[in-house]
Scaffold this active site. Structure first.
Site, PDB file in Angstrom:
ATOM      1  N   HIS A   1       0.821  -1.211   0.000  1.00 39.20           N
ATOM      2  CA  HIS A   1       0.000   0.000   0.000  1.00 39.20           C
ATOM      3  C   HIS A   1       0.859   1.266   0.000  1.00 39.20           C
ATOM      4  O   HIS A   1       0.563   2.226  -0.697  1.00 39.20           O
ATOM      5  CB  HIS A   1      -0.917  -0.034   1.234  1.00 39.20           C
ATOM      6  CG  HIS A   1      -1.929   1.054   1.256  1.00 39.20           C
ATOM      7  ND1 HIS A   1      -3.133   0.957   0.590  1.00 39.20           N
ATOM      8  CD2 HIS A   1      -1.927   2.269   1.852  1.00 39.20           C
ATOM      9  CE1 HIS A   1      -3.813   2.058   0.792  1.00 39.20           C
ATOM     10  NE2 HIS A   1      -3.127   2.877   1.546  1.00 39.20           N
TER      11      HIS A   1
ATOM     12  N   HIS B   1     -10.658   2.862  -1.186  1.00 42.32           N
ATOM     13  CA  HIS B   1     -10.822   2.373   0.179  1.00 42.32           C
ATOM     14  C   HIS B   1     -11.615   1.078   0.097  1.00 42.32           C
ATOM     15  O   HIS B   1     -12.674   0.933   0.702  1.00 42.32           O
ATOM     16  CB  HIS B   1     -11.490   3.418   1.078  1.00 42.32           C
ATOM     17  CG  HIS B   1     -10.734   3.661   2.342  1.00 42.32           C
ATOM     18  ND1 HIS B   1     -11.329   3.941   3.544  1.00 42.32           N
ATOM     19  CD2 HIS B   1      -9.405   3.635   2.605  1.00 42.32           C
ATOM     20  CE1 HIS B   1     -10.395   4.100   4.473  1.00 42.32           C
ATOM     21  NE2 HIS B   1      -9.227   3.917   3.923  1.00 42.32           N
TER      22      HIS B   1
END
Lengths: 223, 719
Positions: B47, B93
């Site tokens: 990430h 998200h």
């Protein structure tokens, strides 16, 4: 004519309302911080803007009603000043007791943002004198808690004393009597869920909010 | 348990591969502390480090005369003239939203808004691109309800209009929904704020909400062997507080006006760790933090927890020390925390002190500079089955199948839950291709769109990547906006599988080619990998968020069509039915290749429309559903019927690219068609507007009936 707009930390239509006041009166409003305890002298009109005053995690407007500035706004209203509460501002006005009733969660429980058709129920106020009684107009709404409730006697009294300013043509939130906006007893405090300040800019098309601000400017300039 | 024994399990639980741990030992010359392992895992996970994707992201064009700041900062910055800039980015998200749809989506919205105002811009528009599983999958309804309410709950309170986006359904998203949030803001072009720290001995200031244990290990993963207090350490879901974010926005913009900010960085994934390292790394400085000074809302937090907390609505800033009193007064006014928690140092160290001990002492530059980078093996994904026979289809039946599907139905059920008129500058609300907002106080406007066709990307990653950019380009053209730049949100499955890397690489190459050809540099973006459940990956979904400029509001293509207008098809008649929406919605077939994208033709058609926009009343591009769906949507927007000339199934439903349907006042139609001909652009009058029927060749239906179906299908399936 001197105007002011109250700013709570979670207000998000304060600028929009200020722009509409400035366009109608030719003079930018004073911006009043929620921690202020006194108003600038000589005000004719105070706006309570839309938004989420203190996050509205509890009842909408409940905490804002106890902000220091609201005590000053209430004194101003009781002394005959004009107050316009839009959306969250309407919620604050019911929480302060300047207007009767309450605004609870929309009947379908969802936030709703769309243009809605309204009927102008009275032209007898500084806020609505720019319209004709019975006129159909369109204004945007954007709220989660716009479902107006009051006991039947209150609704009757509002109706009998011509204090219902606007009703919905197609009720979007469950409001009693299709009520979208109401006036105080002295007709100088208006609370409404639709946003006239979002429909008052000629550059973005013909806006049915314009007569409200223009009417106010005319009425209060002559006051 | 501040310093447990470093076991293989502990290393694996932090997502660190054995060779990555060996690199840590080499860098430190000693075993790391637990806090240090946490910091490495936060910085080196996929990430934050983009270790699988970095190599490919370099292929994307990011330059252009309009670009003020490309990828690498919190958001991209693009010049819009008159001393103003648009600042924008899109970010996913996905995983949090599947676990906790309301808070996952809400905090996604919070994160992207912070990215924009961290750079000194006031957010003025938001969009979102949502992908869910099949409408009848047991989780889909609750995910849709939660995600939409979460986006609305956050954005509406914050006060940004959500003016566009997309919603799709496909069984490939049954186990992984996608929530891609876009935000754009306006700033003064000469007053952009960056994250690079400068100056030694300057205070590092913590701003905003207090730190709790929420999201600890959100970027890593704790394991059962970690210790016996698993329940306390288990990552809790991050909870958004849009009221605090709104105050943080106003306080930060005031702070920036005061001249006190040297550099600023929001705390997103791996909060304090990532933001501090980023500021030091970019500025060539070290950072020393004293965690005893961090505002906390839970007791007995360890250094490990504070460094990995993902509590929301927080910022880190390097302050001009002479302006500390004024800066503190601004945060007092907004009732937000303001705490000096450290300082910049000359040495290349990241030093973390807590309760009298040094919990981490690491080479700062190596935390980002030495992050691993992989060139993962890739393989061409399997080709789709060839296109079989397409039965002759009544055009109205085909249209009903499309507009009765939640994929192509009117999405008002979704976007009416988003405040799209706050700020009073909305020109074109959601539901009409690109959304448009005026730049406050000017006569300019910005157009925004988010697009991708995952069916195409699965069938042919390269053409699918091109198509996502081309469709975004066309949607901007349709409102008369000049495309400026784009952001990408690349959602894929597990990159350790060669065919997923093949999809990823192919899509990127396609996006890069299209962005180059159409002058739309990618100025920011985000990668989300591992969108897989039980080995089932999502469709490759590289969402493109694009921004266009309308120099003068009065010169946009405003629409709608009017009775008597001529319908002009710009582009060739349709032939390509492979991977079409009709195939999928009518028969559940995903066959054939994706339509190829001729980038030179896209560019020429777009330039023609912009040049001739004064003669065009309304414009829509032909994408999903081809000519039939484009014609219906134009008729619905106009509240007036239309008739299109007869043709076969491909004529009405093929999805050949580079095409537009124009509504042209009758007096301009012949001239416009002739002008296109002179430029060797295929163009032809194919019908006209009027009446109350939608007539597609001999088949017809009342517009009102079709609008009822189109308007009700989404809520009927999911409301």
């Amino acid at each position: 004519m001197r105007t002011a707009v109250v700013v709570f930390p979670g207000s998000n239509c304060d600028r929009d309302l200020a722009v509409a006041f400035a366009r109608a009166t030719g003079r930018p409003p004073a911006m009043l911080w929620h921690k202020d305890t006194e108003l600038p002298p000589g005000l004719d009109l105070i706006g309570l803007p839309g938004g989420f005053s203190f996050g509205d995690y509890l009842r909408c407007g409940a905490i804002a009603a106890h902000a220091p500035i609201c005590r000053a706004v209430a004194d101003f209203a009781r002394a005959g000043g004009h107050v316009l509460g839009v959306c969250n501002g309407f919620q604050v006005l019911t929480e302060t007791g300047l207007l009767p009733g309450a605004l609870i969660r929309n009947a379908n429980l969802r936030f709703v943002c769309r243009p809605v058709g309204l009927r102008v129920e009275t032209a007898t106020s500084a806020f609505t004198q720019g319209y004709a009684r019975g006129q159909a107009i369109t204004l945007p709404i954007a709220h989660h808690d716009g479902n107006y409730v009051a006991d039947p006697a209150t609704i009757d009294r509002l109706r009998d004393t011509d204090r219902i300013a606007f009703t919905y043509l197609d009720n979007p939130n469950g409001s009693a009597g299709n009520i979208a906006g109401i006036l105080s007893e002295n007709r100088r405090v208006l609370g409404m869920m639709p946003h006239p300040e979002r429909a008052a800019d000629p550059a973005l098309g013909p806006g049915d909010g314009t007569p409200l601000f223009a009417g106010l400017a005319t009425a209060l300039a002559n006051a | 348990m501040e310093n447990p024994e470093i076991t293989d399990d502990l290393i694996a639980a932090h997502g660190l591969a054995p060779d990555e741990y060996a690199e840590i030992l080499r860098l430190l010359n000693r075993p790391p502390t637990l806090t240090e392992i946490g910091i490495f895992s936060a910085m080196w996970n996929e990430h934050c480090s983009y270790k699988s994707s970095k190599r490919w992201l370099r292929l994307l064009p990011s330059d252009g005369p309009q670009v003020i700041c490309g990828p690498g900062e919190n958001a991209g910055v693009v010049d819009i003239g008159d001393g103003l800039a648009v600042v924008f980015k899109m970010e996913s998200h996905n995983h949090p939203s599947y676990i906790e749809p309301y808070q996952g989506a809400a905090t996604g919205m919070g994160g992207i808004l912070r990215d924009v105002f961290t750079m000194g811009a006031r957010p003025v528009a938001a969009m979102n691109s949502l992908s869910f599983g099949a409408p009848d999958h047991p989780r889909t309804r609750s995910l849709v309800a939660g995600v939409v309410a979460g986006i609305g709950g956050y954005g509406n309170c914050f006060g940004v209009p959500t003016i566009g986006g997309e919603v799709r359904f496909h069984p490939a998203y049954n186990g992984n929904c996608l929530v891609n949030a876009f935000a754009a803001g306006i700033a003064r072009a000469d007053r952009i704020f960056y994250s690079a720290a400068s100056g030694v001995g300057r205070p590092v200031v913590y701003l905003g909400a207090k730190t709790g244990r929420d999201g600890v290990g959100g970027a890593t993963m704790a394991s059962a062997e970690f210790d016996d207090t698993l329940e306390e350490k288990r990552p809790t879901v991050q909870v958004g507080d849009p009221f605090t974010e709104k105050r943080l926005l106003e306080a930060c913009l005031e702070l920036m006006d005061s001249g006190a900010v040297i550099s600023i960085q929001d705390m997103g994934a791996a909060g304090l760790t990532c933001s501090a390292v980023e500021m030091g790394d970019k500025g060539g400085l070290g950072i020393a933090l004293d965690l005893d000074l961090v505002p906390v809302r839970e007791s007995a937090m360890t250094a490990y927890e504070m460094m990995l907390s993902e509590s929301q609505e927080r910022m880190l800033m390097v302050l001009d020390p002479e302006k500390e009193a004024a800066a503190r007064a601004i945060f007092d006014k907004w009732d937000l925390d303001f705490a000096v928690v450290g300082e910049t140092i000359a040495e290349d160290r990241f030093i973390v002190r807590h309760q009298g001990a040094v919990r981490a002492d690491l080479p700062l530059r190596a935390l980002s500079g030495n992050a691993p980078e992989y060139d993962r093996p890739r393989a061409a994904p399997p080709a789709p089955p060839p296109l079989g026979d397409v039965p002759p289809t009544d055009a109205i039946d085909g249209l009903r199948a499309l507009i009765g599907s939640p994929n192509h139905a009117r999405k008002a059920w979704v976007w009416e839950q988003y405040d799209h008129t706050v700020m009073a500058d909305t020109v074109v609300p959601p539901g009409h291709g690109a959304g448009v907002v005026r730049v406050h106080g000017t006569t300019k406007a910005l157009a925004f769109t988010a697009d991708v066709t995952p069916r195409y990307c699965a069938a042919n990653p390269f053409e699918g990547g091109k198509q996502a950019v081309a469709e975004a380009f066309r949607n901007l053209i349709c409102v008369g906006a000049r495309p400026l730049a784009a952001t990408d949100n690349l959602n894929f499955g597990n990159p350790e599988k060669p065919e997923i890397m093949g999809q990823f690489a192919g899509c990127i190459e396609g996006i890069a080619a299209a962005c180059r050809a159409l002058d739309m540099p990618i100025v920011s973006g985000n990668v989300s990998l591992y969108n897989e459940t039980d080995g089932q990956p999502i469709l490759p979904t590289p969402t493109i968020g694009a921004v266009g400029l309308i120099e003068r509001l009065g010169e946009r293509i405003a629409g709608p069509a009017r009775p008597g207008d001529i319908a002009v098809l710009l582009g060739p008649p349709g032939r390509h039915l492979g991977q079409s929406a009709l195939l999928w919605e009518m028969w559940g077939r995903a066959e054939g290749d994706a339509p190829p994208v001729d980038l030179a033709a896209e560019r020429a058609a777009g330039a023609f429309i912009l040049a001739e926009r004064a003669a065009i009343r309304a414009c829509t591009d032909l994408s999903d559903g081809g000519l039939a769906l484009a014609a219906f949507e134009m008729a619905a927007a106009a509240g007036c019927g239309l008739a299109i000339e007869e043709g076969d199934t491909a004529w009405f439903f093929a999805e050949d690219q580079g095409r537009y349907l124009l509504a042209v006042p009758a007096e301009h139609a012949a001239g416009l068609v002739a002008l296109a001909g002179q430029q060797a652009l295929p163009a032809r009058a194919v019908g006209s507007f009027g009446g109350d029927l939608v007539a597609l060749g001999p088949a017809s239906a009342p517009l009102a009936d079709l609008v009822t179906l189109w308007s009700g299908a989404f809520a009927a399936a999911l409301g």
